[in-house]
Scaffold this motif. Structure first.
Motif, PDB file in Angstrom:
ATOM      1  N   GLY A 183       0.819  -1.212   0.000  1.00 25.50           N
ATOM      2  CA  GLY A 183       0.000   0.000   0.000  1.00 25.50           C
ATOM      3  C   GLY A 183       0.850   1.257   0.000  1.00 25.50           C
ATOM      4  O   GLY A 183       0.492   2.270  -0.613  1.00 25.50           O
ATOM      5  N   LEU A 184       1.997   1.194   0.674  1.00 24.31           N
ATOM      6  CA  LEU A 184       2.917   2.334   0.694  1.00 24.31           C
ATOM      7  C   LEU A 184       3.654   2.454  -0.639  1.00 24.31           C
ATOM      8  O   LEU A 184       3.696   3.525  -1.249  1.00 24.31           O
ATOM      9  CB  LEU A 184       3.920   2.161   1.837  1.00 24.31           C
ATOM     10  CG  LEU A 184       3.362   2.365   3.247  1.00 24.31           C
ATOM     11  CD1 LEU A 184       4.270   1.713   4.283  1.00 24.31           C
ATOM     12  CD2 LEU A 184       3.200   3.855   3.549  1.00 24.31           C
ATOM     13  N   ALA A 185       4.240   1.349  -1.081  1.00 27.14           N
ATOM     14  CA  ALA A 185       5.070   1.392  -2.290  1.00 27.14           C
ATOM     15  C   ALA A 185       4.248   1.778  -3.518  1.00 27.14           C
ATOM     16  O   ALA A 185       4.727   2.495  -4.386  1.00 27.14           O
ATOM     17  CB  ALA A 185       5.745   0.038  -2.497  1.00 27.14           C
ATOM     18  N   ARG A 186       3.007   1.301  -3.584  1.00 27.19           N
ATOM     19  CA  ARG A 186       2.164   1.656  -4.738  1.00 27.19           C
ATOM     20  C   ARG A 186       1.835   3.142  -4.751  1.00 27.19           C
ATOM     21  O   ARG A 186       1.431   3.685  -5.769  1.00 27.19           O
ATOM     22  CB  ARG A 186       0.872   0.823  -4.724  1.00 27.19           C
ATOM     23  CG  ARG A 186       1.097  -0.616  -5.182  1.00 27.19           C
ATOM     24  CD  ARG A 186      -0.118  -1.467  -4.916  1.00 27.19           C
ATOM     25  NE  ARG A 186      -1.284  -1.091  -5.693  1.00 27.19           N
ATOM     26  CZ  ARG A 186      -1.538  -1.508  -6.935  1.00 27.19           C
ATOM     27  NH1 ARG A 186      -0.704  -2.311  -7.545  1.00 27.19           N
ATOM     28  NH2 ARG A 186      -2.640  -1.115  -7.566  1.00 27.19           N
ATOM     29  N   ARG A 187       1.968   3.794  -3.592  1.00 25.29           N
ATOM     30  CA  ARG A 187       1.742   5.242  -3.521  1.00 25.29           C
ATOM     31  C   ARG A 187       3.062   6.014  -3.569  1.00 25.29           C
ATOM     32  O   ARG A 187       3.106   7.207  -3.291  1.00 25.29           O
ATOM     33  CB  ARG A 187       0.959   5.598  -2.263  1.00 25.29           C
ATOM     34  CG  ARG A 187      -0.471   5.072  -2.270  1.00 25.29           C
ATOM     35  CD  ARG A 187      -1.235   5.513  -1.034  1.00 25.29           C
ATOM     36  NE  ARG A 187      -2.637   5.171  -1.125  1.00 25.29           N
ATOM     37  CZ  ARG A 187      -3.198   4.083  -0.578  1.00 25.29           C
ATOM     38  NH1 ARG A 187      -2.447   3.237   0.110  1.00 25.29           N
ATOM     39  NH2 ARG A 187      -4.485   3.853  -0.708  1.00 25.29           N
ATOM     40  N   GLY A 188       4.158   5.300  -3.846  1.00 25.50           N
ATOM     41  CA  GLY A 188       5.436   5.972  -4.044  1.00 25.50           C
ATOM     42  C   GLY A 188       6.304   6.079  -2.810  1.00 25.50           C
ATOM     43  O   GLY A 188       7.318   6.768  -2.825  1.00 25.50           O
TER      44      GLY A 188
ATOM     45  N   GLU B 194      -6.671  17.742  -4.702  1.00 18.69           N
ATOM     46  CA  GLU B 194      -5.426  16.996  -4.935  1.00 18.69           C
ATOM     47  C   GLU B 194      -4.219  17.902  -4.730  1.00 18.69           C
ATOM     48  O   GLU B 194      -3.201  17.486  -4.174  1.00 18.69           O
ATOM     49  CB  GLU B 194      -5.436  16.403  -6.344  1.00 18.69           C
ATOM     50  CG  GLU B 194      -4.313  15.402  -6.568  1.00 18.69           C
ATOM     51  CD  GLU B 194      -4.505  14.592  -7.842  1.00 18.69           C
ATOM     52  OE1 GLU B 194      -5.495  13.839  -7.914  1.00 18.69           O
ATOM     53  OE2 GLU B 194      -3.673  14.729  -8.752  1.00 18.69           O
ATOM     54  N   ALA B 195      -4.348  19.150  -5.158  1.00 19.31           N
ATOM     55  CA  ALA B 195      -3.253  20.105  -4.948  1.00 19.31           C
ATOM     56  C   ALA B 195      -3.036  20.339  -3.456  1.00 19.31           C
ATOM     57  O   ALA B 195      -1.894  20.459  -2.991  1.00 19.31           O
ATOM     58  CB  ALA B 195      -3.575  21.416  -5.652  1.00 19.31           C
TER      59      ALA B 195
ATOM     60  N   GLY C  85      -0.278  16.404  -4.055  1.00 15.53           N
ATOM     61  CA  GLY C  85      -0.144  15.379  -5.091  1.00 15.53           C
ATOM     62  C   GLY C  85       0.262  14.017  -4.552  1.00 15.53           C
ATOM     63  O   GLY C  85       0.488  13.078  -5.318  1.00 15.53           O
ATOM     64  N   ALA C  86       0.371  13.875  -3.220  1.00 16.24           N
ATOM     65  CA  ALA C  86       0.834  12.607  -2.646  1.00 16.24           C
ATOM     66  C   ALA C  86      -0.198  11.494  -2.807  1.00 16.24           C
ATOM     67  O   ALA C  86       0.152  10.312  -2.892  1.00 16.24           O
ATOM     68  CB  ALA C  86       1.155  12.803  -1.162  1.00 16.24           C
TER      69      ALA C  86
END
Lengths: 553, 70
Positions: free
Chosen positions: A46-51, A486-487, A491-492
């Motif tokens: 869940g973390l890695a897929r969100r960067g 989102e801004a 953008g996270a």
């Protein structure tokens, strides 16, 4: 019984070599997850897929052995969809909707869980925890920014101002790993919990069960089968679940006077399982593949955040097995934690957002315990009075359907976040103006999007982020609101608009329980953050700011 | 168990008939049940009455009145 013709298909774990740990002395990792069980793997994904890169440390050299937590709920399947592994679970696991309860030799109750085309996923599937972990490990290894380091046992935890230093025992010798955040998902015997001197408190129940996997070919349907006080186990109960590949899970209750160690010997387990199968009329061969002993416990830490260490799953809380809330509540933890930690680790949110993770999930544990306690008292009554009342209910339920509610096993459902600081209180009564009764904080069941390509679902459209679901609102205003929101999040995490029309989009409007002119804000974990009137383009951005401040604005 | 009509405080005739029927039915039911199963029989009777009655407060009062500590 003849066992010679039974083909061995039981899960064989792959043993993984140790992979050297990175040097983190000068560059701490963003997140380390301790434990490669389903909860730790789900949190890392869940973390890695969100960067947000997440390194997983696992003491063992393979996934777990034995079926363990076999029932995966609809809510968990939706979480697994968000992690990109829903399709593999769907093709591997066995879905089921129905259960049958028996009192002695008589069927007294048939129950069905809500199911059908309005849901994206079935109410429950069965798959062994070993296979579930295998699927998740494959996904972790295929995901950028995510990897499991096997044979890496955490032995110490030191918290400093802005990082955590873990002492790790490896085949290469002792190592230290530094991380900004640590997710402790290392199970009921959590080494991280012990290292921090934390204790769980709560209730231990009397009932003990032997749980066993057997390989057994038969034509029985995939249903939950339960016997109370059957001739094969007088005074106790027996539960039977089909798993994929002709593996069956048998759970049977031990009497108070029986010695758990003696009863867990393979020859004794074989004897007792054989007794029940023969009583059922079975003549087919079968083999015993795995067994263990289980006792019900309802224990939790007071808080799931301790400095920069965040607890999840069995490391944070334990729930009785009845109603299958262990793995399923752990996956909810991982789902909630992943999006909140993403926002904090990326610098977009104040760390107070993580306090809401603890508050919401401790409250979820209480919700689960309230149900699991009822299930446990019925499955394994711990006093003569409750045992007599339970048996009286079972003996009457076939004649008095009103009693069925007491016999129904209260299978795991998604927990709510109604009392969360993040949740915006409703401005209308829940059932006013034709609203469905879904309140802010409630989970929204995922549903297929009519007319869209197969597999497109309401929650899938959010792409792991927030959703702004507007009903009969101006699509341009909705898109503007989503862009501004989102801004606000830097953008996270994405914010996706979904403009619905009545009556054309009736199914989706009903799924979120909205009415014309309403804007429903859905969190990344599928719970309703707010129900607003109209599409004021600034309001969702203001809500995101409220989230980023941990609900303290 | 019969009560003379006109006595102050006496229950009305319908209640009298009900009480007498309860007395007889419960006694007959207990006699028709083996001693080792009477506890289960009584629990079943109570459950059925409680479910059919649908009055939680009345049931709570009944349990609190009937409980025999020690």
């Amino acid at each position: 019984l003849c066992e010679k013709d039974v083909m061995r298909v039981y899960f064989t774990p792959q043993h993984h070599p140790h992979r050297p740990l990175p040097d983190t002395a000068t560059a701490p990792l963003p997140v380390v997850v301790v434990g490669a069980g389903p909860v730790g793997l789900a949190a890392a994904l869940g973390l890695a897929r969100r960067g947000v890169p997440a390194l997983v440390l696992e003491a063992a050299d393979s996934v777990s052995h034995g079926s363990r937590a076999i029932c995966v709920s609809r809510q968990s399947l939706q979480i697994l969809d968000r992690l990109g592994v829903g399709a593999r679970f769907a093709e591997t696991a066995l879905p089921w909707v129905r259960g049958r309860s028996h009192y002695r030799d008589r069927e007294v109750l048939v129950f069905e869980m809500p199911h059908g085309e309005r849901f994206a996923r079935p109410p429950m599937v069965n798959v062994s925890q070993s296979v579930a972990e295998r699927i998740l490990v494959d996904a972790v290894e295929a995901q950028d920014g995510c990897a499991v380091h096997w044979q890496s046992r955490v032995t110490s935890v030191r918290q400093e101002d802005d990082l955590v230093v873990l002492g790790v025992e490896t085949p290469d010798g002792p190592r230290e790993v530094s991380a900004r955040w640590v997710v402790a998902a290392d199970g009921a015997r959590s080494e991280v919990r012990r290292a921090l001197g934390l204790r769980m408190t709560g209730t231990n129940y009397e009932g003990r069960y032997v749980i066993a996997d057997i390989h057994w070919r038969n034509d029985l349907p995939t249903e939950r089968l339960v016997w109370f006080d059957p001739p094969s186990n007088p005074g106790g109960s027996v539960i039977l679940h089909r798993q994929p590949d002709d593996i069956w899970r048998v759970d049977y209750q031990l009497a108070a006077a029986e010695d758990a160690e003696a009863e867990s010997r393979p020859e004794r387990v074989h004897q007792r399982v054989a007794h029940h199968l023969e009583w059922m009329g079975n003549t087919a061969p079968w083999t015993l593949e795995w067994s263990s002993v289980y006792s019900a416990r309802a224990l939790s830490l007071d808080s799931y955040t301790h400095g920069r260490v965040l607890f999840a799953g069995d490391a944070a809380h334990l729930v009785p097995i009845f109603g299958v809330r262990g793995l399923n509540s752990g996956l909810e933890d991982a789902d909630d934690l992943a999006w909140k930690l993403t926002l904090v680790a990326s610098g977009a949110a104040d760390r107070r957002l993580l306090d809401t993770y603890s508050e919401e999930r401790v409250d979820a544990w209480r919700q689960n315990i309230a149900q699991a306690d009822k299930s446990t008292r019925f499955m394994a009554p711990n006093t003569p009075g409750y045992a007599l009342t339970r048996d009286a209910v079972l003996s009457l339920v076939a004649d008095r359907p009103a009693l069925a509610h007491l016999v129904n096993p209260r299978q795991s459902g998604a927990t709510h976040a109604r009392s969360s600081r993040l949740t915006v209180p409703a401005t209308h009564p829940a059932d006013d103006d034709g609203r469905s009764g879904l309140r802010p904080g409630d989970p929204v069941d995922d549903c297929p999007v009519p007319g869209a390509p197969a597999g497109t679902t309401l929650h899938g459209l959010r792409a792991g982020g927030f959703g702004l679901v507007g009903v009969d609102l101006d699509p341009a205003s909705l898109s503007t609101a989503a862009a501004r929101a989102e801004a606000a999040l830097g953008g996270a995490v994405p914010v996706r608009p979904l403009a619905l029309r009545t009556p054309a989009d009736h199914a989706l409007v009903a799924a979120v329980g909205a009415v014309s002119g309403e804007l429903v804000v859905i969190r990344p974990d599928g719970r309703i953050l707010a129900r607003l009137d109209g599409a004021d383009p600034e309001r969702p951005a203001g809500l995101m700011d409220h989230v980023l401040q941990g609900g303290t604005r | 168990m019969s009560t003379p009509e006109g006595v102050p405080g006496a229950p009305p005739p319908d209640d009298v008939a009900h009480l007498e029927a309860v007395w007889t039915l419960l006694g007959d039911g207990l006699d028709a049940t083996s001693p080792e199963r009477r506890e289960m029989f009584l629990t079943r009777v109570v459950l059925l009455l409680a479910v059919d009655g649908g009055d939680t407060e009345a049931f709570r009062r009944a349990v609190e009145t009937a409980v025999l500590p020690g």
